[in-house]
Design a protein around this motif. Sequence first.
Motif, PDB file in Angstrom:
ATOM      1  N   TYR A 121      33.117  70.998  94.135  1.00 48.41           N
ATOM      2  CA  TYR A 121      33.097  70.078  95.281  1.00 48.41           C
ATOM      3  C   TYR A 121      33.985  68.851  95.075  1.00 48.41           C
ATOM      4  CZ  TYR A 121      29.248  72.927  96.914  1.00 48.41           C
ATOM      5  OH  TYR A 121      28.498  73.985  97.341  1.00 48.41           O
ATOM      6  N   LEU A 122      34.620  68.752  93.893  1.00 42.90           N
ATOM      7  CA  LEU A 122      35.462  67.573  93.619  1.00 42.90           C
ATOM      8  C   LEU A 122      36.612  67.419  94.630  1.00 42.90           C
ATOM      9  CD1 LEU A 122      35.702  65.179  91.687  1.00 42.90           C
ATOM     10  CD2 LEU A 122      37.269  66.540  90.309  1.00 42.90           C
ATOM     11  N   PRO A 123      37.389  68.482  94.920  1.00 42.19           N
ATOM     12  CA  PRO A 123      38.457  68.328  95.921  1.00 42.19           C
ATOM     13  C   PRO A 123      37.920  67.927  97.300  1.00 42.19           C
ATOM     14  CG  PRO A 123      38.801  70.326  94.668  1.00 42.19           C
ATOM     15  CD  PRO A 123      37.440  69.827  94.313  1.00 42.19           C
ATOM     16  N   LEU A 124      36.739  68.434  97.650  1.00 42.01           N
ATOM     17  CA  LEU A 124      36.130  68.090  98.939  1.00 42.01           C
ATOM     18  C   LEU A 124      35.818  66.594  98.999  1.00 42.01           C
ATOM     19  CD1 LEU A 124      34.748  69.194 101.626  1.00 42.01           C
ATOM     20  CD2 LEU A 124      32.646  69.227 100.295  1.00 42.01           C
ATOM     21  N   ILE A 125      35.195  66.085  97.948  1.00 43.98           N
ATOM     22  CA  ILE A 125      34.797  64.677  97.928  1.00 43.98           C
ATOM     23  C   ILE A 125      36.019  63.757  97.829  1.00 43.98           C
ATOM     24  CG2 ILE A 125      33.530  62.952  96.587  1.00 43.98           C
ATOM     25  CD1 ILE A 125      31.609  65.296  95.787  1.00 43.98           C
ATOM     26  N   GLY A 182      39.086  64.502  98.615  1.00 40.24           N
ATOM     27  CA  GLY A 182      39.854  64.651  99.850  1.00 40.24           C
ATOM     28  C   GLY A 182      39.258  63.861 100.997  1.00 40.24           C
ATOM     29  N   TRP A 183      37.945  63.756 101.023  1.00 36.87           N
ATOM     30  CA  TRP A 183      37.293  62.960 102.071  1.00 36.87           C
ATOM     31  C   TRP A 183      37.536  61.466 101.825  1.00 36.87           C
ATOM     32  CZ3 TRP A 183      32.338  60.275 101.122  1.00 36.87           C
ATOM     33  CH2 TRP A 183      31.938  59.531 102.240  1.00 36.87           C
ATOM     34  N   LEU A 184      37.422  61.041 100.578  1.00 35.58           N
ATOM     35  CA  LEU A 184      37.588  59.617 100.267  1.00 35.58           C
ATOM     36  C   LEU A 184      39.018  59.146 100.500  1.00 35.58           C
ATOM     37  CD1 LEU A 184      35.401  59.295  97.051  1.00 35.58           C
ATOM     38  CD2 LEU A 184      34.894  58.383  99.316  1.00 35.58           C
ATOM     39  N   GLY A 220      42.607  65.614  97.922  1.00 36.25           N
ATOM     40  CA  GLY A 220      42.002  66.891  97.519  1.00 36.25           C
ATOM     41  C   GLY A 220      43.072  67.931  97.234  1.00 36.25           C
ATOM     42  N   HIS A 221      44.126  67.945  98.053  1.00 36.30           N
ATOM     43  CA  HIS A 221      45.229  68.879  97.844  1.00 36.30           C
ATOM     44  C   HIS A 221      46.070  68.461  96.640  1.00 36.30           C
ATOM     45  CE1 HIS A 221      44.024  70.092 101.874  1.00 36.30           C
ATOM     46  NE2 HIS A 221      44.734  71.184 101.717  1.00 36.30           N
ATOM     47  N   PHE A 222      46.263  67.154  96.462  1.00 33.96           N
ATOM     48  CA  PHE A 222      47.006  66.670  95.280  1.00 33.96           C
ATOM     49  C   PHE A 222      46.296  67.122  94.001  1.00 33.96           C
ATOM     50  CE2 PHE A 222      48.563  62.904  98.001  1.00 33.96           C
ATOM     51  CZ  PHE A 222      49.713  63.597  98.363  1.00 33.96           C
ATOM     52  N   LEU A 223      44.972  67.053  94.029  1.00 33.10           N
ATOM     53  CA  LEU A 223      44.174  67.453  92.865  1.00 33.10           C
ATOM     54  C   LEU A 223      44.411  68.925  92.520  1.00 33.10           C
ATOM     55  CD1 LEU A 223      42.044  65.737  91.301  1.00 33.10           C
ATOM     56  CD2 LEU A 223      40.289  66.938  92.588  1.00 33.10           C
ATOM     57  N   LEU A 224      44.690  69.721  93.546  1.00 30.54           N
ATOM     58  CA  LEU A 224      44.931  71.157  93.350  1.00 30.54           C
ATOM     59  C   LEU A 224      46.422  71.468  93.206  1.00 30.54           C
ATOM     60  CD1 LEU A 224      42.374  72.321  96.050  1.00 30.54           C
ATOM     61  CD2 LEU A 224      42.061  72.419  93.576  1.00 30.54           C
ATOM     62  N   ARG A 225      47.216  70.410  93.052  1.00 28.15           N
ATOM     63  CA  ARG A 225      48.680  70.525  92.876  1.00 28.15           C
ATOM     64  C   ARG A 225      49.375  71.139  94.082  1.00 28.15           C
ATOM     65  NH1 ARG A 225      49.560  69.093  87.719  1.00 28.15           N
ATOM     66  NH2 ARG A 225      47.834  69.339  86.247  1.00 28.15           N
ATOM     67  N   LYS A 226      48.794  70.936  95.250  1.00 26.04           N
ATOM     68  CA  LYS A 226      49.456  71.356  96.491  1.00 26.04           C
ATOM     69  C   LYS A 226      50.136  70.103  97.040  1.00 26.04           C
ATOM     70  CE  LYS A 226      47.624  75.582  96.715  1.00 26.04           C
ATOM     71  NZ  LYS A 226      48.422  76.820  96.713  1.00 26.04           N
ATOM     72  N   TRP A 227      51.250  69.741  96.420  1.00 26.14           N
ATOM     73  CA  TRP A 227      51.879  68.448  96.702  1.00 26.14           C
ATOM     74  C   TRP A 227      52.409  68.354  98.131  1.00 26.14           C
ATOM     75  CZ3 TRP A 227      50.246  65.698  92.895  1.00 26.14           C
ATOM     76  CH2 TRP A 227      50.136  66.245  91.600  1.00 26.14           C
ATOM     77  N   GLY A 228      53.095  69.387  98.584  1.00 31.83           N
ATOM     78  CA  GLY A 228      53.688  69.350  99.928  1.00 31.83           C
ATOM     79  C   GLY A 228      52.632  69.255 101.012  1.00 31.83           C
ATOM     80  N   ASP A 258      39.452  72.156 103.805  1.00 34.27           N
ATOM     81  CA  ASP A 258      40.546  73.060 103.420  1.00 34.27           C
ATOM     82  C   ASP A 258      40.778  72.987 101.908  1.00 34.27           C
ATOM     83  OD1 ASP A 258      42.780  74.838 104.260  1.00 34.27           O
ATOM     84  OD2 ASP A 258      44.007  73.240 103.416  1.00 34.27           O
ATOM     85  N   ALA A 259      40.735  71.772 101.356  1.00 37.16           N
ATOM     86  CA  ALA A 259      40.904  71.614  99.905  1.00 37.16           C
ATOM     87  C   ALA A 259      39.770  72.336  99.162  1.00 37.16           C
ATOM     88  CB  ALA A 259      40.918  70.129  99.539  1.00 37.16           C
TER      89      ALA A 259
END
Lengths: 59, 132
Positions: free
Chosen positions: B17-21, B23-25, B30-38, B122-123
């Motif tokens: 749930y880390l990307p969700l939290i 990404g909300w904050l 959340g996407h940066f955390l998953l290395r989805k930079w674009g 989505d993240a």
Amino acid sequence: MFRPSHFAAVVLFALFASVVFGITMRETPRRMVRYGLYCFVLFVGSAIVLSWLMFLIAR
Amino acid sequence: MATTQDKKTEAGSGFVYLPLIVGWLVPGAGHFLLRKWGRGALLAASILGMFSIGIAMQGKLYAGAHDILDFLGLAGDLGNGLLYVVSRAAGWGADQVTVTTGDYGTRFLVVAGLLNVIAAVDAHNLRTGRKA
């Protein structure tokens, strides 16, 4: 204070919402772009059609 | 070669749930955390842009829920995460809508929050492997 016209506000809204919809609702970059463009056209197009309808009803 | 089972195991390990939290904050984080930079940069630009324009148009930030419409507006605004907290602390936005553009601005703020929730979910889906 930022005061865009009604149409400019619609275009800005459609642009931002379409980018998010495109990225989150599809999986591949190509399909994201296509879906984003589809949403953008639907947002702006429906606003134009509804505006003309309201204009004609109000006459 | 990684099998489907390996990928599921990898996706399921850790705090999912880390990307969700995050990404909300912070929009896009959340996407940066998953290395989805674009994707993260585009989401951040869109949500921050929408929120900034809403503030610049003197949109109203909901502070309380006096009726059902206020409650829905507050729920939408809370979707902005830390942006909402910072904006309230800084006194940005209008208390009362007095001009037409302020009404549009209020909608921009609420929708920015709702879009941020969609981006955060989505993240989460990317993290769990539900989405590629």
